[in-house]
Design an enzyme around this catalytic site. Structure first.
Site, PDB file in Angstrom:
ATOM      1  N   THR A 141      16.163  -2.807  -7.915  1.00  0.00           N
ATOM      2  CA  THR A 141      16.729  -4.156  -7.921  1.00  0.00           C
ATOM      3  C   THR A 141      17.720  -4.327  -9.059  1.00  0.00           C
ATOM      4  O   THR A 141      18.688  -5.077  -8.944  1.00  0.00           O
ATOM      5  CB  THR A 141      15.585  -5.189  -8.036  1.00  0.00           C
ATOM      6  N   TYR A 191      18.472  -9.401  -0.768  1.00  0.00           N
ATOM      7  CA  TYR A 191      19.415  -8.492  -1.416  1.00  0.00           C
ATOM      8  C   TYR A 191      19.033  -7.071  -1.020  1.00  0.00           C
ATOM      9  O   TYR A 191      17.962  -6.852  -0.448  1.00  0.00           O
ATOM     10  CB  TYR A 191      19.373  -8.646  -2.946  1.00  0.00           C
ATOM     11  N   SER A 200      12.938   1.835  -5.001  1.00  0.00           N
ATOM     12  CA  SER A 200      11.886   2.764  -5.447  1.00  0.00           C
ATOM     13  C   SER A 200      10.721   2.840  -4.467  1.00  0.00           C
ATOM     14  O   SER A 200       9.851   3.691  -4.603  1.00  0.00           O
ATOM     15  CB  SER A 200      11.398   2.420  -6.859  1.00  0.00           C
ATOM     16  N   GLN A 201      10.720   1.962  -3.442  1.00  0.00           N
ATOM     17  CA  GLN A 201       9.719   2.121  -2.374  1.00  0.00           C
ATOM     18  C   GLN A 201       9.913   3.442  -1.634  1.00  0.00           C
ATOM     19  O   GLN A 201       9.010   3.919  -0.960  1.00  0.00           O
ATOM     20  CB  GLN A 201       9.750   0.932  -1.399  1.00  0.00           C
ATOM     21  N   THR A 254      11.215  -1.554  -9.464  1.00  0.00           N
ATOM     22  CA  THR A 254       9.924  -1.910 -10.071  1.00  0.00           C
ATOM     23  C   THR A 254       8.735  -1.542  -9.179  1.00  0.00           C
ATOM     24  O   THR A 254       7.612  -1.448  -9.673  1.00  0.00           O
ATOM     25  CB  THR A 254       9.865  -3.416 -10.381  1.00  0.00           C
ATOM     26  N   ASP A 255       8.980  -1.322  -7.878  1.00  0.00           N
ATOM     27  CA  ASP A 255       7.848  -1.128  -6.963  1.00  0.00           C
ATOM     28  C   ASP A 255       6.989   0.089  -7.319  1.00  0.00           C
ATOM     29  O   ASP A 255       5.761   0.041  -7.229  1.00  0.00           O
ATOM     30  CB  ASP A 255       8.353  -0.974  -5.515  1.00  0.00           C
ATOM     31  N   LYS A 294       2.305  -2.907 -12.288  1.00  0.00           N
ATOM     32  CA  LYS A 294       2.981  -4.085 -11.745  1.00  0.00           C
ATOM     33  C   LYS A 294       1.897  -5.025 -11.229  1.00  0.00           C
ATOM     34  O   LYS A 294       1.032  -4.612 -10.458  1.00  0.00           O
ATOM     35  CB  LYS A 294       3.924  -3.665 -10.608  1.00  0.00           C
ATOM     36  N   GLU A 330     -23.395   4.192  -9.289  1.00  0.00           N
ATOM     37  CA  GLU A 330     -24.193   4.126  -8.057  1.00  0.00           C
ATOM     38  C   GLU A 330     -24.071   5.415  -7.244  1.00  0.00           C
ATOM     39  O   GLU A 330     -24.837   5.662  -6.335  1.00  0.00           O
ATOM     40  CB  GLU A 330     -23.754   2.928  -7.209  1.00  0.00           C
TER      41      GLU A 330
END
Ligand code: SIN
Length: 352
Positions: free
Chosen positions: A36, A49, A82-83, A115-116, A188, A308
């Site tokens: 972004t 965008y 970045s996805q 940022t992803d 994030k 557990e």
């Protein structure tokens, strides 16, 4: 008298050289990957965008102030949202950064990034960059064409942090919204807010304000560093993540058993607990030689050993403080050195 004059001349020359050396700005090299921060849209107020549109030169033109604190150079690695991050880009980044520091091409590196998956790249780099010199990741939550775009100040702060002498041994950090968070513990936490990046444990390491860096505390994780050598790697072992939920059915795990996976991260319930429908499949995966890591879908707190679940009995690994997506990175890298689950548990224990 002649001797005294020449001594004074020599002294003056040495002082000039010293002052020139002191005045020399650190060299910060920027590796741009998109996101972004390099995104553009048709409206300054709309949310629509496209990430990864603007090249590094244009980003830097918007923040000429970076040249006051460092000699800044830039290099475009990729220009993607970045996805779409891949193992190939991670390997390229690690190899390039190791080369930059080995050849003394720069004092510090800044990476512009979406940022992803920034937390994953930051964690990856913290495990694969050999030097402790600063590597500062930066992005933006608002595109470069948005009103109050956060990219320019974030980029300026990242260069300030990278160039500061106090950062010399801080290694990988994320600089977003004025705070600095170590690469090992950054996450994030909000889909849209500019204050999205937080530290999962221990808080930010410092902050940047008014063109200055302030470090809060000494940083223990750097002492426990583990670094994997990726110089000869072109591919990473296949490791997937299974997300747990009520009533999950066993066939969700079919691809893990049959898809060539070397490891699986179970994003479990609570302290990494496993639904009874899934437990036998994970046991079977382990019998097939697939490494099984118990992590948690809960956002904070460790997934602890032998709670557990009797990890020793089933040869499962507890992810400690690592989220499923970070556990995946550590397991992939661990698998490039060993398949011994107890040794791999020791690697995870570094992240208690
Ligand atoms: C991306 O991760 O590339 C898109 C989202 C962002 O950068 O904030």
């Amino acid at each position: 008298m002649k001797q005294l004059t020449s001594r004074l001349g020599l002294l003056a020359l040495m002082m000039t050289l010293c002052m020139a050396a002191m005045a020399q700005k650190p060299h910060v090299h920027i590796l741009a990957t998109g996101g972004t921060i390099a995104g553009a849209g048709s409206s300054t107020t709309g949310s629509n965008y496209t990430a990864g549109q603007v090249a590094i030169g244009t980003l830097l033109d918007a923040v000429p102030e970076v040249n006051d604190v460092a000699e800044v150079t830039g290099e475009q690695i990729v220009n993607i949202g970045s996805q779409d991050m891949t193992d190939d880009v991670w390997l390229t980044l690690s190899k390039r950064i190791n080369e930059i520091f080995e050849n003394n091409e720069a004092d510090a590196v800044v990476i512009t990034h979406g940022t992803d998956t920034m937390e994953e790249t930051a964690f990856w780099l913290s495990l694969t960059v050999k030097s402790k010199r600063p590597v500062v990741l930066v992005g933006a939550m608002r595109s470069s064409t948005a009103m109050s775009a956060d990219g320019p100040l974030n980029l300026y702060n990242a260069v300030v942090a990278a160039a500061d002498k106090a950062s010399a041994d801080k290694g990988v950090m994320v600089a977003m919204n004025g705070i600095l968070i170590p690469g090992q513990i950054v996450s994030k936490t909000n889909t849209t807010s500019v204050e999205t990046f937080q530290a999962s444990t221990g808080g930010p390491i410092g902050y940047v304000f008014g063109g200055k860096v302030y470090y809060n505390m000494s940083y223990g994780l750097t002492a426990q560093r583990i670094v994997f050598d990726v110089s000869n790697l072109t591919k990473l072992p296949k490791v997937g993540i299974i997300y747990a939920y009520s009533n999950i059915e066993a066939d969700m795990l079919d691809p893990i058993l049959n898809g060539g996976y070397k490891g699986v991260i179970h994003a479990g319930l609570g302290n990494g607990n496993i639904h009874k429908n899934v437990f036998p499949v994970l046991e079977k995966a382990r019998e097939q030689g697939i490494l099984v890591v118990r992590s948690s879908r809960v956002p904070s707190g460790n997934t602890t050993l032998d709670a557990e679940v009797d990890d020793n009995k089933y040869e499962f690994i507890a992810s400690q403080s690592l989220s499923p997506q970070k556990a995946r990175i550590l397991l992939m890298l661990s698998l490039t050195t060993t398949t011994d689950w107890q040794q791999i548990q020791k690697y995870f224990n570094l992240f208690m």
